[in-house]
Each structure stands twice: as structure tokens, then as C-alpha cells.
Design a protein around this motif. Structure first.
Motif, PDB file in Angstrom:
ATOM      1  N   PHE A   1       0.835  -1.205   0.000  1.00 41.57           N
ATOM      2  CA  PHE A   1       0.000   0.000   0.000  1.00 41.57           C
ATOM      3  C   PHE A   1       0.872   1.258   0.000  1.00 41.57           C
ATOM      4  O   PHE A   1       0.640   2.200  -0.776  1.00 41.57           O
ATOM      5  CB  PHE A   1      -0.942  -0.003   1.218  1.00 41.57           C
TER       6      PHE A   1
ATOM      7  N   PHE B   1       2.196  12.648   0.505  1.00 42.21           N
ATOM      8  CA  PHE B   1       1.236  13.514  -0.194  1.00 42.21           C
ATOM      9  C   PHE B   1       0.225  13.966   0.856  1.00 42.21           C
ATOM     10  O   PHE B   1      -0.510  13.144   1.406  1.00 42.21           O
ATOM     11  CB  PHE B   1       0.563  12.666  -1.272  1.00 42.21           C
ATOM     12  N   CYS B   2       0.202  15.281   1.148  1.00 38.57           N
ATOM     13  CA  CYS B   2      -0.501  15.728   2.354  1.00 38.57           C
ATOM     14  C   CYS B   2      -1.616  16.713   2.040  1.00 38.57           C
ATOM     15  O   CYS B   2      -1.346  17.886   1.733  1.00 38.57           O
ATOM     16  CB  CYS B   2       0.466  16.416   3.293  1.00 38.57           C
TER      17      CYS B   2
ATOM     18  N   THR C   1      -5.081  16.006   3.835  1.00 34.50           N
ATOM     19  CA  THR C   1      -6.039  15.885   4.943  1.00 34.50           C
ATOM     20  C   THR C   1      -5.581  16.668   6.177  1.00 34.50           C
ATOM     21  O   THR C   1      -4.400  16.692   6.500  1.00 34.50           O
ATOM     22  CB  THR C   1      -6.208  14.400   5.309  1.00 34.50           C
TER      23      THR C   1
ATOM     24  N   THR D   1      -2.808  15.620   8.648  1.00 39.34           N
ATOM     25  CA  THR D   1      -2.991  14.430   9.481  1.00 39.34           C
ATOM     26  C   THR D   1      -3.296  13.192   8.646  1.00 39.34           C
ATOM     27  O   THR D   1      -3.698  13.321   7.488  1.00 39.34           O
ATOM     28  CB  THR D   1      -4.110  14.685  10.522  1.00 39.34           C
TER      29      THR D   1
ATOM     30  N   THR E   1     -13.841   8.215   0.683  1.00 35.13           N
ATOM     31  CA  THR E   1     -14.699   7.124   1.161  1.00 35.13           C
ATOM     32  C   THR E   1     -15.655   6.661   0.053  1.00 35.13           C
ATOM     33  O   THR E   1     -15.806   7.325  -0.978  1.00 35.13           O
ATOM     34  CB  THR E   1     -15.552   7.577   2.364  1.00 35.13           C
TER      35      THR E   1
ATOM     36  N   ASP F   1     -18.826   6.703   0.146  1.00 32.83           N
ATOM     37  CA  ASP F   1     -19.886   7.720  -0.030  1.00 32.83           C
ATOM     38  C   ASP F   1     -19.425   8.809  -0.991  1.00 32.83           C
ATOM     39  O   ASP F   1     -20.183   9.264  -1.861  1.00 32.83           O
ATOM     40  CB  ASP F   1     -20.230   8.375   1.323  1.00 32.83           C
TER      41      ASP F   1
ATOM     42  N   ASN G   1     -20.969   9.978  -4.537  1.00 37.36           N
ATOM     43  CA  ASN G   1     -21.321  11.379  -4.836  1.00 37.36           C
ATOM     44  C   ASN G   1     -20.727  11.793  -6.182  1.00 37.36           C
ATOM     45  O   ASN G   1     -21.402  12.410  -7.018  1.00 37.36           O
ATOM     46  CB  ASN G   1     -20.753  12.328  -3.773  1.00 37.36           C
TER      47      ASN G   1
HETATM   48  C1  LIG Z   1      -4.975   4.131   5.485  1.00 33.14           C
HETATM   49  C2  LIG Z   1      -5.185   5.593   5.206  1.00 33.14           C
HETATM   50  C3  LIG Z   1      -4.234   6.302   4.495  1.00 33.14           C
HETATM   51  C4  LIG Z   1      -4.394   7.673   4.262  1.00 33.14           C
HETATM   52  N1  LIG Z   1      -3.394   8.362   3.618  1.00 33.14           N
HETATM   53  C5  LIG Z   1      -3.528   9.693   3.422  1.00 33.14           C
HETATM   54  C6  LIG Z   1      -2.457  10.444   2.802  1.00 33.14           C
HETATM   55  O1  LIG Z   1      -1.405   9.897   2.449  1.00 33.14           O
HETATM   56  N2  LIG Z   1      -2.639  11.783   2.623  1.00 33.14           N
HETATM   57  C7  LIG Z   1      -3.770  12.430   3.007  1.00 33.14           C
HETATM   58  O2  LIG Z   1      -3.856  13.635   2.795  1.00 33.14           O
HETATM   59  N3  LIG Z   1      -4.788  11.747   3.617  1.00 33.14           N
HETATM   60  C8  LIG Z   1      -4.691  10.414   3.842  1.00 33.14           C
HETATM   61  N4  LIG Z   1      -5.698   9.702   4.473  1.00 33.14           N
HETATM   62  C9  LIG Z   1      -6.867  10.424   4.941  1.00 33.14           C
HETATM   63  C10 LIG Z   1      -8.086  10.165   4.054  1.00 33.14           C
HETATM   64  O3  LIG Z   1      -7.928  10.774   2.802  1.00 33.14           O
HETATM   65  C11 LIG Z   1      -9.334  10.695   4.792  1.00 33.14           C
HETATM   66  O4  LIG Z   1      -9.458   9.917   5.967  1.00 33.14           O
HETATM   67  C12 LIG Z   1     -10.586  10.575   3.948  1.00 33.14           C
HETATM   68  O5  LIG Z   1     -10.580  11.535   2.917  1.00 33.14           O
HETATM   69  C13 LIG Z   1     -11.864  10.751   4.787  1.00 33.14           C
HETATM   70  O6  LIG Z   1     -11.786  11.885   5.598  1.00 33.14           O
HETATM   71  P1  LIG Z   1     -12.157  11.782   7.156  1.00 33.14           P
HETATM   72  O7  LIG Z   1     -11.426  10.613   7.721  1.00 33.14           O
HETATM   73  O8  LIG Z   1     -11.912  13.100   7.763  1.00 33.14           O
HETATM   74  O9  LIG Z   1     -13.688  11.421   7.212  1.00 33.14           O
HETATM   75  P2  LIG Z   1     -14.945  12.471   7.156  1.00 33.14           P
HETATM   76  O10 LIG Z   1     -14.765  13.404   6.011  1.00 33.14           O
HETATM   77  O11 LIG Z   1     -15.062  13.050   8.515  1.00 33.14           O
HETATM   78  O12 LIG Z   1     -16.122  11.488   6.843  1.00 33.14           O
HETATM   79  C14 LIG Z   1     -16.770  10.736   7.889  1.00 33.14           C
HETATM   80  C15 LIG Z   1     -17.980  10.037   7.284  1.00 33.14           C
HETATM   81  O13 LIG Z   1     -18.880  10.990   6.694  1.00 33.14           O
HETATM   82  C16 LIG Z   1     -19.122  10.686   5.326  1.00 33.14           C
HETATM   83  N5  LIG Z   1     -19.244  11.902   4.533  1.00 33.14           N
HETATM   84  C17 LIG Z   1     -18.508  13.049   4.635  1.00 33.14           C
HETATM   85  N6  LIG Z   1     -18.885  13.928   3.709  1.00 33.14           N
HETATM   86  C18 LIG Z   1     -19.878  13.343   2.984  1.00 33.14           C
HETATM   87  C19 LIG Z   1     -20.677  13.722   1.870  1.00 33.14           C
HETATM   88  N7  LIG Z   1     -20.524  14.935   1.274  1.00 33.14           N
HETATM   89  N8  LIG Z   1     -21.593  12.842   1.392  1.00 33.14           N
HETATM   90  C20 LIG Z   1     -21.748  11.618   1.969  1.00 33.14           C
HETATM   91  N9  LIG Z   1     -21.030  11.199   3.019  1.00 33.14           N
HETATM   92  C21 LIG Z   1     -20.099  12.042   3.522  1.00 33.14           C
HETATM   93  C22 LIG Z   1     -17.903   9.867   4.888  1.00 33.14           C
HETATM   94  O14 LIG Z   1     -18.209   9.032   3.772  1.00 33.14           O
HETATM   95  C23 LIG Z   1     -17.598   9.067   6.158  1.00 33.14           C
HETATM   96  O15 LIG Z   1     -18.417   7.928   6.210  1.00 33.14           O
HETATM   97  C24 LIG Z   1      -5.565   8.343   4.719  1.00 33.14           C
HETATM   98  C25 LIG Z   1      -6.539   7.608   5.417  1.00 33.14           C
HETATM   99  C26 LIG Z   1      -6.368   6.262   5.662  1.00 33.14           C
HETATM  100  C27 LIG Z   1      -7.415   5.505   6.439  1.00 33.14           C
END
Ligand SMILES: Cc1cc2nc3c(=O)[nH]c(=O)nc-3n(C[C@H](O)[C@H](O)[C@H](O)COP(=O)(O)OP(=O)(O)OC[C@H]3O[C@@H](n4cnc5c(N)ncnc54)[C@H](O)[C@@H]3O)c2cc1C
Length: 393
Positions: A98, A136-137, A139, A168, A378, A380, A384
């Protein structure tokens, strides 16, 4: 829409032959050279397989998309996908696969597409030989799915930008030498005021948090990047000011579309082991595979996996042809991530209590699969996007 040869031909060959020679060559190499004998312990301790990363670099995997004159192999996306699938199949360390795929499809892809000649020459040879690791950052604690709501800022001060912010959940952050960081250069312009910067993690103004412990993919180094008055020379901006969204969406298309190659390769192992168990485990005087509930579960695993593979290679061919692949990439991410999660859970059911035990490793495959439902957007968010591209929602 037509996809020109040869990518379409190779993609079709990859679809028709699950044991395509390009994939098999990497799978055989990975299973003999990268077999982590202490995988259960590595997973428990969240140990990054650094020696295997170097071996992958020496075999040309980190530089698979990079042109030869910059130290890489200049593979097309379909061949690269076959190699990543082979890596996932042959190496049981899914966290390594991964992390590697993530670097190739986000960090490296962005430097390749948007880097200046100088940036490419300074960075890509090191990526190829494994001496540079890139993250790549985007989030932040307050913005995940809603990525463009980020708060990180980059303020121009003479010939430097001053960066402040908190990134993060970043793959490879604890070991990265360089990071592409997205920040707002013009907050009033919203998404169009976001720019990208190449940040050197060993310079003043950058702090990397300790490794974050996570449910699965535990051997992937994972953490936060804090920027506090970091001074980025203007030459370290990636692309023009305000190009952040364009860089992010382009790189995300490649990442979404192809990153599941490694985990779909891994899922083949999971299916094979479930078949073996169904044939050999007996209950009520017969192999459990003789019960339709079990055999249908395995049939479902196979069908789910096969359909995800087909979509993966269709997407790779579109990307290779230089066509817009936004819809295909979102569909690929959605079906593949749901497929590996479903396959993992189904396999755990087939193995019974044995599959629940840590030393048997099926439970690790389930945990590794679940992260796929979140990273790169995700399920979802993919729905979308797909709906929006179809003109609804
Ligand atoms: C293993 C792993 C590796 C990762 N690596 C990176 C990386 O290298 N760089 C980086 O920048 N990020 C990284 N991430 C972060 C990842 O991109 C985010 O976790 C992801 O975009 C979801 O954001 P969140 O966790 O804040 O969830 P949230 O945005 O808080 O979402 C929570 C829930 O709400 C739902 N939701 C939110 N908005 C909507 C909408 N408009 N419609 C429907 N449902 C919605 C989501 O589907 C989810 O079920 C990583 C995450 C994981 C788990």
C-alpha cells in the motif's frame, strides 16, 4: 470513446489472464525475496519493512512510472498495474504494498506531471533508487472528505512562502524525506486559492508526529506533519499558484483508479486459502465446501474479485490513453475497496475460529482491507462523484 492500442490490448490481456506473465514475474520475485517470516510480529509492532522497500527500489518498482533518463523504467499505467498486482499477490506485507503504491500514484505522479524540469531532476532519481521517500498531504484534522476546507496557509514573503498548518493521517509521513503539502495561498478564492509545495521534512519549521497506531496496514508508516513558519523557497512551489486543485484531482484520479492493484493481488491469496480450507476442513462428515452456504460464499468472493479486476484494467487503459478517467477511477475505487472488504470478511467466515486467531493471518487481511473504505475518498464520496458525473445529486 475509443482506447488506442497497445494499452487496450495489454489491458484486455490482463483482464483475460489473471496469471499474466508481467504480474507473475513480480509475484514470484516478491514471494521469494520479500517474504516477511515474522509478519505477525511486524504487524503487531507496526514495523515498516525498510529492507523490502529498498529491494523494491532496486528492482525498479519505486521508479516504475518515471522515465528512463530520470532513473526509472517508464512503464505505461497498464504494465505498472500488473506489476503492483503481482507485488500484492507475492508479498504478504500489505502495508508495504500500500505504501509503495501510494507513493508511486500520488507523490511521484504529481512530481512527474506538475514538477519543473529542475524539480524532476532533483527528486525523481532519488525516488527511483529508494533514497527519497515522498508523502502527499492534504487531509487536516478539520477537513477530510471536504478537503478544500483546509486551513493550512502559505503566505508569500519575498522569495519564500511561509507555511503554517497541520496535516494528518498521512501515509509515509514518519519516514518521508519530502512531502507535497497543499495550502491556501489565497484563502478568499476558496478551492481556487490552493497551491502545492514540496516540503523538506528535515528543515526548520516541520515536525513529524510519532507513528500513529492503526487498525490495519499497520506496517505502513502513518502520521501527522505540522508546519510552523516553514519557509519554502518559491522554487519549491509545485505548479503555478492556485493549481492545487488541479494537481490534487489529477493525482487522485491515478491513485483512486489504480491503488487497489496491490490489494486485489493480495485478495487472490485470501481466496485461494479459503478454497483450500473449504476443501479440507470437514464438518458433519464432509468437507465444508460441500455445503452450499460455503461454496456460494466462495463463488461470491471470486465474482466480486473478478469484476473489480476488470474495472481496474479498464481504468488503467483509459489513463494510459490520456483520456479523462474520472468516472472509471471512482468506480474502480468503489468496487475494489468494497470487494476486498467483502472478500476479507467472507474468508474469515470460511475459516471459522481459526480465521479469528492472529497467527492465522486472515484476521490481518480483514483489518488491512477496511482502510480501503476510507483512503483516497470514502465510498460515499465516490458515489457522490459518480452521481455528479451522471448529472444527478
Ligand atoms: C490508510 C489511510 C491512508 C491515508 N493516507 C492519506 C495520505 O497519504 N494523505 C492524506 O492527505 N490523507 C490520507 N488519508 C486520509 C483520508 O484521505 C481521509 O481519511 C478521507 O478523505 C476521509 O476523511 P475523514 O477521515 O476526515 O472522514 P470524514 O470526512 O469526517 O467522513 C466521515 C464520514 O462521513 C461521510 N461523509 C462526509 N462527507 C460526505 C458527503 N458529502 N456525502 C456523503 N457522506 C459524507 C464519509 O463518507 C464518512 O463515512 C488516509 C486515510 C487512511 C485511512
Amino acid at each position: 470513446m475509443t482506447v488506442p492500442v497497445p494499452s487496450a490490448e495489454l489491458a484486455l490481456a490482463a483482464m483475460l489472464d489473471a496469471d499474466h506473465p508481467v504480474k507473475t514475474a513480480v509475484a514470484d520475485w516478491a514471494s521469494s525475496e520479500l517474504d516477511p517470516v515474522d509478519m505477525v510480529e511486524r504487524d503487531r509492532a507496526s514495523t515498516f519493512f525498510a529492507e523490502a522497500w529498498k529491494a523494491c527500489a532496486a528492482r525498479g518498482l519505486t521508479g516504475m512510472l518515471v522515465p528512463e533518463h530520470l532513473g526509472g523504467r517508464g512503464l505505461d499505467p497498464v504494465t505498472a498495474t500488473l506489476e503492483l498486482e503481482g507485488l500484492g499477490k507475492g508479498c504478504r506485507d500489505n502495508g508495504l504494498g500500500f505504501a509503495l503504491a501510494s507513493q508511486i500514484l500520488s507523490f511521484t505522479d504529481a512530481i512527474l506531471r506538475f514538477g519543473s524540469d529542475t524539480q524532476r531532476q532533483q527528486i525523481l532519481p532519488g525516488v527511483c533508487d529508494g533514497s527519497i521517500v515522498g508523502a502527499f498531504c492534504i487531509t487536516e484534522p478539520g477537513s477530510g472528505s471536504d478537503a478544500y476546507a483546509m486551513e493550512a496557509t502559505a503566505v508569500l514573503d519575498g522569495d519564500h512562502y511561509v507555511l503554517d498548518g497541520h496535516k494528518t493521517h498521512i501515509t509515509l509521513a514518519p519516514v518521508a524525506d519530502l512531502a507535497i503539502v497543499f495550502a491556501k495561498t489565497n484563502p478568499a478564492a476558496g478551492a481556487w486559492g490552493i497551491s502545492a509545495f514540496i516540503v523538506h521534512t528535515d528543515r526548520p519549521g516541520v515536525t513529524r508526529t510519532e507513528l500513529h497506531e492503526k487498525m490495519g496496514l499497520r506496517t505502513t508508516p502513518f502520521g501527522d506533519l505540522l508546519l510552523d513558519g516553514y519557509r519554502a523557497p518559491v522554487a519549491d512551489r509545485l505548479g503555478p499558484e492556485g493549481a492545487g486543485v488541479s494537481i490534487f484531482t489529477t493525482s487522485m484520479e491515478a491513485e483512486r483508479g489504480l491503488i487497489f492493484a496491490t490489494q486485489l493481488g493480495a485478495a487472490e491469496r485470501v481466496i485461494d486459502e479459503a478454497i483450500e480450507r473449504a476443501r479440507t476442513r470437514e464438518a458433519f462428515g464432509q468437507p465444508i465446501g460441500g455445503f452450499q452456504a460455503v461454496s456460494h460464499r466462495i463463488a461470491d468472493m471470486k465474482v466480486t474479485h473478478e469484476l473489480a479486476r476488470l474495472q481496474l484494467y479498464k481504468t488503467a487503459a483509459r489513463i494510459d490513453a490520456g483520456e479523462t478517467a474520472t468516472l472509471d477511477a471512482a468506480m474502480s475505487k468503489l468496487v475494489a475497496s468494497e470487494a476486498i472488504a467483502d472478500i476479507g470478511l467472507a474468508a474469515a467466515r470460511v475459516h471459522g475460529a481459526r480465521g479469528y486467531m492472529t497467527d492465522h493471518e486472515v484476521e490481518r487481511e480483514v483489518r488491512d482491507a477496511l482502510g480501503g473504505l476510507v483512503y483516497s475518498g470514502t465510498s460515499d464520496i465516490q458515489k457522490n462523484l459518480i452521481a455528479r458525473l451522471l448529472g444527478v445529486g
